[in-house]
Design an enzyme around this catalytic site. Structure first.
Site, PDB file in Angstrom:
ATOM      1  N   ARG A 161     -10.865   9.832   1.627  1.00  0.00           N
ATOM      2  CA  ARG A 161     -10.762  10.484   2.943  1.00  0.00           C
ATOM      3  C   ARG A 161     -11.925  11.438   3.156  1.00  0.00           C
ATOM      4  O   ARG A 161     -12.379  11.620   4.290  1.00  0.00           O
ATOM      5  CB  ARG A 161      -9.390  11.162   3.076  1.00  0.00           C
ATOM      6  CG  ARG A 161      -8.273  10.127   3.152  1.00  0.00           C
ATOM      7  CD  ARG A 161      -6.876  10.732   3.214  1.00  0.00           C
ATOM      8  NE  ARG A 161      -5.863   9.688   3.023  1.00  0.00           N
ATOM      9  CZ  ARG A 161      -4.572   9.927   2.793  1.00  0.00           C
ATOM     10  NH1 ARG A 161      -4.128  11.174   2.738  1.00  0.00           N
ATOM     11  NH2 ARG A 161      -3.728   8.920   2.628  1.00  0.00           N
ATOM     12  N   LYS A 188      -2.094  -1.487  -3.929  1.00  0.00           N
ATOM     13  CA  LYS A 188      -2.968  -0.309  -3.870  1.00  0.00           C
ATOM     14  C   LYS A 188      -2.122   0.952  -3.955  1.00  0.00           C
ATOM     15  O   LYS A 188      -1.141   1.042  -3.228  1.00  0.00           O
ATOM     16  CB  LYS A 188      -3.736  -0.351  -2.545  1.00  0.00           C
ATOM     17  CG  LYS A 188      -4.673   0.795  -2.320  1.00  0.00           C
ATOM     18  CD  LYS A 188      -5.286   0.668  -0.953  1.00  0.00           C
ATOM     19  CE  LYS A 188      -6.130   1.918  -0.727  1.00  0.00           C
ATOM     20  NZ  LYS A 188      -6.416   2.125   0.649  1.00  0.00           N
ATOM     21  N   LYS A 202       0.854  -1.186   0.000  1.00  0.00           N
ATOM     22  CA  LYS A 202       0.000   0.000   0.000  1.00  0.00           C
ATOM     23  C   LYS A 202       0.890   1.237   0.000  1.00  0.00           C
ATOM     24  O   LYS A 202       1.693   1.438   0.909  1.00  0.00           O
ATOM     25  CB  LYS A 202      -0.910   0.004   1.221  1.00  0.00           C
ATOM     26  CG  LYS A 202      -1.741   1.280   1.305  1.00  0.00           C
ATOM     27  CD  LYS A 202      -2.835   1.180   2.331  1.00  0.00           C
ATOM     28  CE  LYS A 202      -3.594   2.493   2.414  1.00  0.00           C
ATOM     29  NZ  LYS A 202      -4.692   2.419   3.365  1.00  0.00           N
TER      30      LYS A 202
HETATM   31  C1  PBG Z   1      -7.666   3.451   5.394  1.00  0.00           C
HETATM   32  C2  PBG Z   1      -7.869   3.274   3.932  1.00  0.00           C
HETATM   33  C3  PBG Z   1      -7.653   4.196   2.912  1.00  0.00           C
HETATM   34  C4  PBG Z   1      -8.133   3.620   1.746  1.00  0.00           C
HETATM   35  C5  PBG Z   1      -8.595   2.345   2.084  1.00  0.00           C
HETATM   36  N1  PBG Z   1      -8.404   2.138   3.433  1.00  0.00           N
HETATM   37  C6  PBG Z   1      -7.161   5.599   2.955  1.00  0.00           C
HETATM   38  C7  PBG Z   1      -5.809   5.896   3.383  1.00  0.00           C
HETATM   39  O1  PBG Z   1      -4.957   5.036   3.569  1.00  0.00           O
HETATM   40  O2  PBG Z   1      -5.569   7.085   3.598  1.00  0.00           O
HETATM   41  C8  PBG Z   1      -8.153   4.298   0.402  1.00  0.00           C
HETATM   42  C9  PBG Z   1      -9.182   3.794  -0.545  1.00  0.00           C
HETATM   43  C10 PBG Z   1      -9.467   4.698  -1.701  1.00  0.00           C
HETATM   44  O3  PBG Z   1      -8.828   5.742  -1.910  1.00  0.00           O
HETATM   45  O4  PBG Z   1     -10.393   4.360  -2.429  1.00  0.00           O
HETATM   46  N2  PBG Z   1      -6.480   3.098   5.908  1.00  0.00           N
END
Ligand code: PBG
Length: 330
Positions: free
Chosen positions: A212, A256, A202
């Site tokens: 967010r 991701k 990630k």
């Molecule tokens: C939370 C999380 C995030 C996403 C999924 N789980 C946001 C982040 O890490 O700030 C992002 C998903 C998206 O942008 O569609 N940890």
């Protein structure tokens, strides 16, 4: 390298492109509704579908509407949905206690969906950001996101989700050691059949902005997530993270964001041969949806973008387009 074709005119590659029938015969990859996981935002209330401004077409759903959405998804052949809670700001704290409340929004939604639509797999998110006064995925002490104390909270959160009936847990927090700690706790508690899809690779991405907003973490977030999410410049590190999470007990791994990181998807699948998923994130959705809404792109780009993940080696894709894609495929 694949074998070279015979020289022209013995080889005329267009012979195999001349009709839908010939193209179907030699097609290397297929996308089906069965490849899709649908991320859904839930909120409090009843009968509510609240639009997310930066994600046109995406709504925050009250639990009753989330149940209806799950039923619709199952009818479209989508095998899993993934729940993300929009938490009442009044419940956000420094230690994120709401995250392991057995009756928090996410756990209530899991129970309601599993009761009404038992066939659809319910996936969850494990990270503290929806519950954190700081908007971070981990507990913050003196400006530092503390690892081990966060992992202890994540384990409690995971157990509450498993207890509520989640089928797949998705640790998205990028703390070290969390997959092993969650797996050990699940075994001890008797949740031996709960799967973990780890957000292994990630990246600290700017493509998460609309998400967010959707979970109400944008205003809260102080600083960035660069001390725990990965540097977009790194590829080898992603393989180390996948190896680590598999060794700790992850059943599936995820890359991701999605399209900008397809090279990582291919490397992970080639290197490990394990169930590999990509998350086509909120910013990717917003870009395409904006162009589609303006008539600048046809909605066929949705299927083309999702097929790219299959070609890259992914077994499945988390995408906000899941119902739209399933309808286009039907
Ligand atoms: C939370 C999380 C995030 C996403 C999924 N789980 C946001 C982040 O890490 O700030 C992002 C998903 C998206 O942008 O569609 N940890």
């Amino acid at each position: 390298m694949p074998a070279l074709p015979a020289p022209f005119p013995a080889a005329r590659p267009r012979r195999l492109r001349k009709s839908p029938a010939l193209r179907a015969l030699v097609r290397e990859n297929v996308l089906t509704a069965g490849d899709l996981i649908w991320p859904v935002f839930v909120r409090d209330g009843d009968g509510i579908e609240e639009p997310v401004a930066s994600m046109p077409g995406v709504n925050r759903l009250s639990v009753d509407r989330a149940v209806a959405a799950a039923r619709m998804a199952a009818d479209l052949g989508i095998p899993a949905i993934c729940l993300f809670p929009y938490t009442d700001p009044a419940l956000k704290t420094l230690l994120c206690e709401e995250s392991w409340n057995p009756d928090n929004l996410s756990n209530r939604a899991i129970r309601a969906i599993k009761a009404a639509v038992p066939d659809i797999a319910v996936m969850t998110d494990i990270a503290l950001d929806p519950y954190n006064i700081n908007g971070h995925d981990g507990i913050v002490r003196d400006g530092v996101i503390v690892n081990d104390e966060t992992v202890a909270a994540l384990v409690k959160m995971a157990l509450a989700q498993a207890e509520a009936g989640a089928d797949i847990l998705g640790p998205s927090d990028m703390m070290d050691g969390r997959v092993g700690a969650i797996r050990a706790a699940l075994e001890t508690a008797g949740h031996t059949d709960v799967a973990i899809m780890s957000y292994s690779a990630k990246y600290a991405s700017n493509f998460y902005g609309p998400f967010r907003d959707a979970v109400g973490a944008s205003g809260a977030l102080s600083g960035d997530k660069n001390t725990y999410q990965m540097d977009p410049a790194n590829g080898d590190e992603a393989l180390r993270m996948v190896a680590r999470d598999l060794a700790e007990g992850a059943d599936m791994v995820m890359v991701k964001p999605g399209l900008p990181y397809l090279d990582i998807c291919t490397r992970v699948k080639t290197e490990f041969g394990v169930p590999t998923f990509a998350y086509q994130v909120s910013g990717e959705y917003a870009m395409m949806q904006a162009a589609i809404a303006n008539g600048w792109l046809s909605d066929k780009v949705i299927l083309e973008s999702l097929l790219a993940f299959k070609r890259a080696g992914c077994d499945g894709i988390l995408t906000y387009f899941a119902p739209h894609a399933a309808r286009l495929l039907a």
